[in-house]
Design an enzyme around this catalytic site. Structure first.
Site, PDB file in Angstrom:
ATOM      1  N   GLU A 112      -9.097   6.070 -13.650  1.00 34.09           N
ATOM      2  CA  GLU A 112      -8.774   4.737 -13.138  1.00 34.09           C
ATOM      3  C   GLU A 112      -8.752   3.649 -14.199  1.00 34.09           C
ATOM      4  O   GLU A 112      -8.549   2.479 -13.871  1.00 34.09           O
ATOM      5  CB  GLU A 112      -9.743   4.339 -12.002  1.00 34.09           C
ATOM      6  CG  GLU A 112     -10.991   3.569 -12.386  1.00 34.09           C
ATOM      7  CD  GLU A 112     -12.151   4.437 -12.804  1.00 34.09           C
ATOM      8  OE1 GLU A 112     -13.281   4.087 -12.463  1.00 34.09           O
ATOM      9  OE2 GLU A 112     -11.911   5.467 -13.494  1.00 34.09           O
TER      10      GLU A 112
ATOM     11  N   ARG B 255     -22.821  18.757 -20.539  1.00 30.54           N
ATOM     12  CA  ARG B 255     -21.771  19.119 -19.590  1.00 30.54           C
ATOM     13  C   ARG B 255     -21.355  20.584 -19.741  1.00 30.54           C
ATOM     14  O   ARG B 255     -20.974  21.228 -18.751  1.00 30.54           O
ATOM     15  CB  ARG B 255     -20.582  18.172 -19.747  1.00 30.54           C
ATOM     16  CG  ARG B 255     -20.940  16.793 -19.179  1.00 30.54           C
ATOM     17  CD  ARG B 255     -19.904  15.740 -19.337  1.00 30.54           C
ATOM     18  NE  ARG B 255     -20.330  14.535 -18.607  1.00 30.54           N
ATOM     19  CZ  ARG B 255     -20.116  13.299 -18.998  1.00 30.54           C
ATOM     20  NH1 ARG B 255     -19.486  13.088 -20.135  1.00 30.54           N
ATOM     21  NH2 ARG B 255     -20.525  12.284 -18.267  1.00 30.54           N
TER      22      ARG B 255
ATOM     23  N   SER C  11      -0.449   2.713 -23.769  1.00 29.19           N
ATOM     24  CA  SER C  11       0.111   3.905 -23.121  1.00 29.19           C
ATOM     25  C   SER C  11      -0.253   3.994 -21.645  1.00 29.19           C
ATOM     26  O   SER C  11       0.235   4.874 -20.937  1.00 29.19           O
ATOM     27  CB  SER C  11      -0.369   5.165 -23.851  1.00 29.19           C
ATOM     28  OG  SER C  11      -1.778   5.280 -23.762  1.00 29.19           O
TER      29      SER C  11
ATOM     30  N   HIS D 251     -14.665   6.513 -11.662  1.00 33.25           N
ATOM     31  CA  HIS D 251     -16.076   6.634 -12.026  1.00 33.25           C
ATOM     32  C   HIS D 251     -16.927   6.244 -10.808  1.00 33.25           C
ATOM     33  O   HIS D 251     -17.330   5.102 -10.639  1.00 33.25           O
ATOM     34  CB  HIS D 251     -16.390   5.739 -13.226  1.00 33.25           C
ATOM     35  CG  HIS D 251     -15.766   6.207 -14.492  1.00 33.25           C
ATOM     36  ND1 HIS D 251     -14.442   5.974 -14.801  1.00 33.25           N
ATOM     37  CD2 HIS D 251     -16.278   6.916 -15.540  1.00 33.25           C
ATOM     38  CE1 HIS D 251     -14.158   6.520 -15.983  1.00 33.25           C
ATOM     39  NE2 HIS D 251     -15.248   7.088 -16.447  1.00 33.25           N
TER      40      HIS D 251
END
Length: 335
Positions: free
Chosen positions: A228, A189, A234, A151
């Protein structure tokens, strides 16, 4: 008495969620009509006010950036501690960097709200891309590309740049509350030219995004994924700026399963424009189980992210806990 059931009651939206949604709606409605210089000054001043108050998010940003500064090589201007130790958050260098970080973070929001005023020419001419041939050459050969990024900077404008270069792509988005805010972000988006897949279904179940991403890659198309932070069970444990964290396994898994190129990317603000670096491809190891290959590739992603973040730490917008020793209780010292 009529036994016919009426329509199901609409779920009540908490007041806090309604305030958040209204604030974003106001931002999208008003900010784009304000002169850009005025909007930039306002958002910079707002960032400074919040930085001075040192609320929870600012303190977390300082703590995260302290780790970044602590990893700087000795002898550089920003070195404040030995590699791996992490600089104390009260250090003046950390405070100054956090202020720049808040300004960068609020610039992202200002540009998001004003995106309707950014035309194709502006995005293409003010974006400085390094290593972009890693994307374009693979796509020209019909090979899919997984672009994994932290980010940083303005990743939405980075995506718009890729679309304007002729390569619309697919990404995923976490669900936000309230649902109307999530729908607004998805619509935003999509108007940038992205195909946006929800990470989870509306009922909280799986949205089966992985299968669609794999299909797009086999079609020789690009996929872009934030990568990141994944603090779930998981997530893949990696070493990152001298301490353990967990990162998303999806980019490596997709590259292994589809044969797509895995390319780390880092982004930053550059004057009145934007910078993008496409790092070298992370190859799939020749040996090992799938889990072992994912671990090696995700660690390589972490190394690439370290390099990009260390070069532009003020543009890394990590205002959340990231490292495991910030999450898990430390063992008590023996008496």
């Amino acid at each position: 008495m009529n036994g016919t059931a009426g329509p199901p009651a609409r779920p009540r939206i908490p007041l806090g969620d309604r305030v958040v949604a209204a604030s974003f709606t106001l931002g999208w409605t008003v900010v784009r009509h304000v002169p850009e210089r005025v909007a930039a000054s306002f958002f910079r001043a707002l960032a400074d006010v919040l930085w001075r108050r040192r609320g929870k998010s600012v303190l977390r940003l300082e703590a995260n950036l302290a780790r970044v500064l602590g990893r700087r090589p000795p002898g550089t201007a920003a070195a404040v501690a030995a590699p791996g130790t992490g600089a104390p958050a009260a250090d003046p260098a950390v405070r100054a960097l956090a202020r720049a970080g808040m300004r960068s973070y609020f610039r992202y929001w200002m540009e998001l709200f004003r995106f309707a005023s950014f035309d194709r020419e502006r995005i293409l001419t003010r974006t400085h891309a390094v290593g972009a041939e890693g994307i374009f050459d693979n796509l020209a050969e019909g090979r899919g590309v997984v672009v994994a990024l932290p980010h940083m900077g303005n990743y939405d404008l980075g995506g718009a740049w890729l679309v304007h270069k002729g390569h619309p792509f697919t990404t995923v988005a976490e669900r936000l509350k309230p649902e109307s805010l999530f729908d607004r972000f998805v619509d935003y988006r999509r108007r940038l030219g992205m195909e946006v897949l929800p990470l989870t279904a509306r009922d909280g179940g799986s949205a089966m995004a992985f299968g669609t991403l794999a299909k797009r890659l086999r079609e020789g198309r690009p996929v872009c994924l934030p990568a990141e932070r994944d603090l779930t069970a998981s997530g893949v444990e990696v070493e990152f700026f001298g301490a353990k964290t967990r990162m998303v396994p999806g980019p490596a898994l997709l590259a292994i399963q589809t044969g797509a190129a895995l390319l780390p990317a880092t982004l930053w603000f550059e004057g009145d424009g934007w910078g993008i670096r496409i790092h070298e491809e992370i190859p799939v190891p020749a040996e090992g189980t799938r889990q072992e290959k994912v671990a090696v590739m995700t660690q390589a992603l972490a190394v690439a992210f370290e390099k990009g973040i260390a070069e532009h730490p003020e543009d890394w917008h990590m205002l959340q806990r990231l490292w495991l020793d910030d999450l898990e209780p430390r063992p008590e010292s023996a008496s």
